[in-house]
Design an enzyme around this catalytic site. Sequence first.
Site, PDB file in Angstrom:
ATOM      1  N   SER A  75       0.857  -1.190   0.000  1.00 56.28           N
ATOM      2  CA  SER A  75       0.000   0.000   0.000  1.00 56.28           C
ATOM      3  C   SER A  75       0.889   1.234   0.000  1.00 56.28           C
ATOM      4  O   SER A  75       2.004   1.200   0.545  1.00 56.28           O
ATOM      5  CB  SER A  75      -0.869   0.015   1.261  1.00 56.28           C
ATOM      6  OG  SER A  75      -1.474   1.290   1.418  1.00 56.28           O
ATOM      7  N   TYR A 128      -2.013  -1.123  10.204  1.00 57.95           N
ATOM      8  CA  TYR A 128      -2.071  -1.303   8.748  1.00 57.95           C
ATOM      9  C   TYR A 128      -0.753  -0.858   8.112  1.00 57.95           C
ATOM     10  O   TYR A 128      -0.121  -1.613   7.366  1.00 57.95           O
ATOM     11  CB  TYR A 128      -3.234  -0.486   8.190  1.00 57.95           C
ATOM     12  CG  TYR A 128      -3.401  -0.588   6.686  1.00 57.95           C
ATOM     13  CD1 TYR A 128      -4.024  -1.697   6.116  1.00 57.95           C
ATOM     14  CD2 TYR A 128      -2.940   0.412   5.836  1.00 57.95           C
ATOM     15  CE1 TYR A 128      -4.183  -1.802   4.740  1.00 57.95           C
ATOM     16  CE2 TYR A 128      -3.100   0.319   4.460  1.00 57.95           C
ATOM     17  CZ  TYR A 128      -3.724  -0.784   3.914  1.00 57.95           C
ATOM     18  OH  TYR A 128      -3.879  -0.889   2.551  1.00 57.95           O
TER      19      TYR A 128
HETATM   20  N1  LIG Z   1      -8.493  -0.050  -2.056  1.00 55.99           N
HETATM   21  C1  LIG Z   1      -7.472   0.722  -1.760  1.00 55.99           C
HETATM   22  O1  LIG Z   1      -7.563   1.960  -1.759  1.00 55.99           O
HETATM   23  C2  LIG Z   1      -6.146   0.101  -1.431  1.00 55.99           C
HETATM   24  C3  LIG Z   1      -5.013   0.916  -1.396  1.00 55.99           C
HETATM   25  C4  LIG Z   1      -3.803   0.351  -1.082  1.00 55.99           C
HETATM   26  C5  LIG Z   1      -3.707  -1.004  -0.812  1.00 55.99           C
HETATM   27  N2  LIG Z   1      -4.820  -1.779  -0.855  1.00 55.99           N
HETATM   28  C6  LIG Z   1      -4.681  -3.204  -0.559  1.00 55.99           C
HETATM   29  O2  LIG Z   1      -5.289  -3.988  -1.550  1.00 55.99           O
HETATM   30  C7  LIG Z   1      -5.647  -5.261  -0.997  1.00 55.99           C
HETATM   31  C8  LIG Z   1      -7.064  -5.606  -1.394  1.00 55.99           C
HETATM   32  O3  LIG Z   1      -7.954  -4.710  -0.761  1.00 55.99           O
HETATM   33  P1  LIG Z   1      -9.289  -4.192  -1.439  1.00 55.99           P
HETATM   34  O4  LIG Z   1      -9.088  -2.756  -1.685  1.00 55.99           O
HETATM   35  O5  LIG Z   1      -9.672  -5.089  -2.562  1.00 55.99           O
HETATM   36  O6  LIG Z   1     -10.299  -4.313  -0.196  1.00 55.99           O
HETATM   37  P2  LIG Z   1     -11.612  -5.186   0.018  1.00 55.99           P
HETATM   38  O7  LIG Z   1     -12.073  -4.808   1.384  1.00 55.99           O
HETATM   39  O8  LIG Z   1     -12.537  -5.033  -1.123  1.00 55.99           O
HETATM   40  O9  LIG Z   1     -11.083  -6.692   0.014  1.00 55.99           O
HETATM   41  C9  LIG Z   1     -10.436  -7.290   1.101  1.00 55.99           C
HETATM   42  C10 LIG Z   1     -10.864  -8.758   1.144  1.00 55.99           C
HETATM   43  O10 LIG Z   1     -10.108  -9.409   2.180  1.00 55.99           O
HETATM   44  C11 LIG Z   1     -10.996 -10.248   2.894  1.00 55.99           C
HETATM   45  N3  LIG Z   1     -10.507 -10.453   4.264  1.00 55.99           N
HETATM   46  C12 LIG Z   1     -10.482  -9.546   5.273  1.00 55.99           C
HETATM   47  N4  LIG Z   1     -10.057 -10.122   6.407  1.00 55.99           N
HETATM   48  C13 LIG Z   1      -9.800 -11.411   6.115  1.00 55.99           C
HETATM   49  C14 LIG Z   1      -9.372 -12.527   6.885  1.00 55.99           C
HETATM   50  N5  LIG Z   1      -9.132 -12.425   8.196  1.00 55.99           N
HETATM   51  N6  LIG Z   1      -9.235 -13.712   6.271  1.00 55.99           N
HETATM   52  C15 LIG Z   1      -9.499 -13.850   4.946  1.00 55.99           C
HETATM   53  N7  LIG Z   1      -9.933 -12.835   4.169  1.00 55.99           N
HETATM   54  C16 LIG Z   1     -10.079 -11.634   4.749  1.00 55.99           C
HETATM   55  C17 LIG Z   1     -12.323  -9.509   2.890  1.00 55.99           C
HETATM   56  O11 LIG Z   1     -13.410 -10.369   3.162  1.00 55.99           O
HETATM   57  C18 LIG Z   1     -12.349  -8.930   1.482  1.00 55.99           C
HETATM   58  O12 LIG Z   1     -12.964  -9.806   0.558  1.00 55.99           O
HETATM   59  C19 LIG Z   1      -5.422  -5.128   0.501  1.00 55.99           C
HETATM   60  O13 LIG Z   1      -4.194  -5.699   0.858  1.00 55.99           O
HETATM   61  C20 LIG Z   1      -5.384  -3.637   0.716  1.00 55.99           C
HETATM   62  O14 LIG Z   1      -4.662  -3.277   1.865  1.00 55.99           O
HETATM   63  C21 LIG Z   1      -6.037  -1.259  -1.156  1.00 55.99           C
END
Ligand SMILES: NC(=O)c1ccc[n+]([C@@H]2O[C@H](COP(=O)([O-])OP(=O)(O)OC[C@H]3O[C@@H](n4cnc5c(N)ncnc54)[C@H](O)[C@@H]3O)[C@@H](O)[C@H]2O)c1
Length: 258
Positions: A149, A162
């Site tokens: 991230s 985080y």
């Molecule tokens: N969306 C953003 O702005 C952004 C920015 C930087 C990094 N990220 C990273 O991208 C990745 C994906 O995130 P996203 O944006 O798709 O979010 P999201 O919330 O849509 O998806 C996260 C998924 O992880 C699952 N999850 C959460 N806790 C869990 C657990 N204990 N066991 C198994 N599954 C679990 C959730 O059910 C969900 O389906 C993450 O690592 C996030 O930190 C996202």
Amino acid sequence: MSDGIERDGLKPGDVVVITGAGGGFGRAFSLRFASMGAKIAAWDVSEKLGEETTRLVREAGGDITFFKVDLSKREEVDAAVKGTFAKYGAPYCIINNASIYPRAPTVDMTADAFELAMRVNIMAPFLIVKAFAPKMMENKRGVIINIASGRALEGAAGGVGYASSKGAILSFTKTLAMEWAKHNIRCNSIVPGVSFTAQPLEATNPEELLERGRKSIPLGRVGFPDDMAGLAAFLVSSDAAYMTGQAIAMNGGRVMIS
Ligand SMILES: NC(=O)c1ccc[n+]([C@@H]2O[C@H](COP(=O)([O-])OP(=O)(O)OC[C@H]3O[C@@H](n4cnc5c(N)ncnc54)[C@H](O)[C@@H]3O)[C@@H](O)[C@H]2O)c1
């Protein structure tokens, strides 16, 4: 290739483990990799989201199996590893994508919340790659993609667990790249900027999020899951066969790593 060098990449029938496969990025990774002919082991704690990704991938003609797993629990990680081996055998690619983002100022963050972020965001990736690596080494081919991230680079006021776990993912990536290059296992991280998924929407609403993109991101918009899926598709391909240990930002120019 005219240089005669063999470059390995994802082939149809290869297995890809995707954690958080029910979420925004995870669903896009699942659909993209399935369209490349991969078999998808879709891991998620949410049955509802995981089943929806499964339905969408199958509808598009892909091969996918959902594994319900809470990554904060070691015994559930072990069970999902076993289930994946039983169904598909060793993966070619692992995408450590799931994360949680507990929000509170550091002085108010409970030790339990901090620990939970560490378990899901960095301990689980460690357990997962450790469990699959011996077979991937035997196969002498593999790719690991860790989702970091921008918060790893900039810090996250109100998100100490985080940001710390995402910083750890970057050095975890480099370490695996160094140790496993000799086994032809490459490991890189994607460093997404703010994107249109459920995670940032826990702390804002859709219109504010889109507006933030228009105002504060050089390319004038937030990221979308397909932006990340395109980069992941490159990282798993033979075009990235000479790339390992890198952190690649996909953020509309918001933070420039160099
Ligand atoms: N969306 C953003 O702005 C952004 C920015 C930087 C990094 N990220 C990273 O991208 C990745 C994906 O995130 P996203 O944006 O798709 O979010 P999201 O919330 O849509 O998806 C996260 C998924 O992880 C699952 N999850 C959460 N806790 C869990 C657990 N204990 N066991 C198994 N599954 C679990 C959730 O059910 C969900 O389906 C993450 O690592 C996030 O930190 C996202």
